[in-house]
Write a protein that holds these residues in place. Sequence first.
Motif, PDB file in Angstrom:
ATOM      1  N   ASN A 271       1.017  -1.296   0.060  1.00  0.00           N
ATOM      2  CA  ASN A 271       0.015  -0.178  -0.159  1.00  0.00           C
ATOM      3  C   ASN A 271       0.668   1.334  -0.150  1.00  0.00           C
ATOM      4  N   LEU A 272       2.100   1.156   0.325  1.00  0.00           N
ATOM      5  CA  LEU A 272       3.105   2.264   0.616  1.00  0.00           C
ATOM      6  C   LEU A 272       3.524   2.364  -0.949  1.00  0.00           C
ATOM      7  N   GLN A 273       3.638   1.199  -1.752  1.00  0.00           N
ATOM      8  CA  GLN A 273       4.092   1.261  -3.119  1.00  0.00           C
ATOM      9  C   GLN A 273       5.496   1.130  -2.990  1.00  0.00           C
ATOM     10  N   ILE A 274       6.100   0.400  -1.929  1.00  0.00           N
ATOM     11  CA  ILE A 274       7.348   0.015  -1.960  1.00  0.00           C
ATOM     12  C   ILE A 274       7.690  -1.622  -1.995  1.00  0.00           C
ATOM     13  N   THR A 275       8.722  -2.084  -2.533  1.00  0.00           N
ATOM     14  CA  THR A 275       9.016  -3.363  -2.549  1.00  0.00           C
ATOM     15  C   THR A 275       9.992  -3.795  -1.261  1.00  0.00           C
ATOM     16  N   ALA A 276      11.072  -3.050  -1.140  1.00  0.00           N
ATOM     17  CA  ALA A 276      11.918  -3.379  -0.088  1.00  0.00           C
ATOM     18  C   ALA A 276      11.907  -2.466   1.024  1.00  0.00           C
ATOM     19  N   SER A 277      12.368  -2.911   2.153  1.00  0.00           N
ATOM     20  CA  SER A 277      12.311  -1.936   3.394  1.00  0.00           C
ATOM     21  C   SER A 277      13.468  -2.360   4.375  1.00  0.00           C
ATOM     22  N   MET A 278      14.113  -1.442   5.007  1.00  0.00           N
ATOM     23  CA  MET A 278      14.758  -1.799   6.138  1.00  0.00           C
ATOM     24  C   MET A 278      14.731  -0.586   7.271  1.00  0.00           C
ATOM     25  N   CYS A 294      13.791   2.823   5.946  1.00  0.00           N
ATOM     26  CA  CYS A 294      14.169   2.872   4.458  1.00  0.00           C
ATOM     27  C   CYS A 294      13.420   2.241   3.659  1.00  0.00           C
ATOM     28  N   HIS A 295      13.057   2.764   2.433  1.00  0.00           N
ATOM     29  CA  HIS A 295      12.167   2.322   1.473  1.00  0.00           C
ATOM     30  C   HIS A 295      12.705   2.181   0.133  1.00  0.00           C
ATOM     31  N   HIS A 296      12.342   1.172  -0.705  1.00  0.00           N
ATOM     32  CA  HIS A 296      12.748   1.111  -1.987  1.00  0.00           C
ATOM     33  C   HIS A 296      11.872   0.743  -2.956  1.00  0.00           C
ATOM     34  N   LYS A 297      11.686   0.969  -4.157  1.00  0.00           N
ATOM     35  CA  LYS A 297      10.587   0.883  -5.041  1.00  0.00           C
ATOM     36  C   LYS A 297      10.799  -0.638  -5.520  1.00  0.00           C
TER      37      LYS A 297
END
Length: 518
Positions: A271-278, A294-297
């Motif tokens: 829902n945040l439109q991100i694929t990877a997070s840390m 940290c967010h990454h598309k």
Amino acid sequence: MEKKQAPLQIAIEKNYDSEFCGSIPLHLVNLIQPHGVLLTLDITDLKLVQVSENVEQLLGVSPSDLLNQPLSQFLPASQFADIQEKVQGPSDLVKVPFSVTFKAPGKETTCTAQVHPKEGYALIELEDNQDSSSKDSFLEMYQQTKYFTSRLKQAGTVGEIAQLTVEAIKSLTGFDRVLAYQFDPQWNGIVIGQAKEEDMDDYLDLRFPASDVPKQSRDLYFRNPYRLIPTRSYTPVRLTPLINPISQRFTDLSDCNLRSVATVHLEYLANLQITASMSLPLIIDNKLWGLISCHHKTAKNPSYELRSALELLTGIVSAQLAAKEREQAIGLRAQLRGMHAQLLEQLYTQDSFTDGLLADNIGIRNLLNLSGAAVLFEGGVWTSGTVPTGQEMKELIYWLRRSQTDKLFATDTLPSQYVRARDYKDVASGLIALPINADQGEYILGFRPEVLQTISWGGNPNQAIQMETDGKTYHPRNSFAIYQETVKQTALPWLEEEIEAAENLRSAVLEKIIKERY
């Protein structure tokens, strides 16, 4: 100049910390993410008693060929001895990652390992040693970290520290968006620093409800230096056998970085439109102060070297935040002590302590940042500034005597605690009461008016969790559009330093009264 920050300490009437989410045993999921493997050892003989089902992909040996085999069979002697020491040695060794070469028939795999001793068994996490790119090279990381820490020392405020941190981490890691959250007293997180790509949503100054990081997740940040999800589009890997042969229950994965993620959180990332997070915790005085998120598309798996650098960096940031907060607190205390000294002089030079206390130039209103003050003493009432009517204050005193102790009382939400105060919320939404003789109804009262505050949420916090009709399945909110809430019948909060100043003033007044009488 620091930008104006959204209010952090404002009292929010509704509790958004979900007891339901906070009660889910996240550490007993018995599933891991597939970017590594997990081995469970019997702590007595270091035989493998449980493994993740993906061991063959990384290590080249099937689960059945690993189970009940001694770990020593698959490692060089020196490395096995090292693991044995970490399992059976001092606990301060266990969180340090190290390199091992796993030797299977026809294949050798160099992995980064971490050991987590438990009662009766130990867990080993293994991840493939990625080739560190030049971006992750020690020299470049050292240079960037050195430059960042030198700038950090020059930061004048908490907000500046947060902004410098997210900019540095974005530069160091290449994540598309990096946010710094600070938790408010009710565990809602407010974004106080942001570095992002232009096409990503802006979350600066938005508040996110406590249910986004429920208690169970917050507690686990004390066990893990970071939480990494290289991709939300993964298939969880089971442990085999399903039940841990040593503990006779699901394996405790509290300390494991590979621990699988709740489905609802993966939905949340989508829902945040991100694929990877840390995410990395900011811990001050053994309390979770905030998070770096940290967010990454697209999918992203930072190397172990880079993750370790971030772990050290957030430790430095936490120390700097603690120092800045202490510096600000010391400055405010010094200012209040100076005002207290002047006020004390007035108490002893005026004919009556009430005259010294309520003086316009240097009085209790200046000391405690009040819009009005009153002294009810020996049947008389003395006031300064804007205060409730005499009858309203008498009824307030009756409520204080009935419901409070003889200790100092302070609230920034008086109308929610004392219904009659709603009639004069514009005068006294905030109250601080210093008992002189509570049994006789003698008090010093300080008032603060209602301050309407508009809070901007990242999505409607009332829809943070959406339950299905079965009462068990739930989903996160699917919109993070700005939702504004106006907080009413609330005054500016009382700072800890102001409460201390009020206590010191009360002691001085009581001492003055005793001297006058005896």
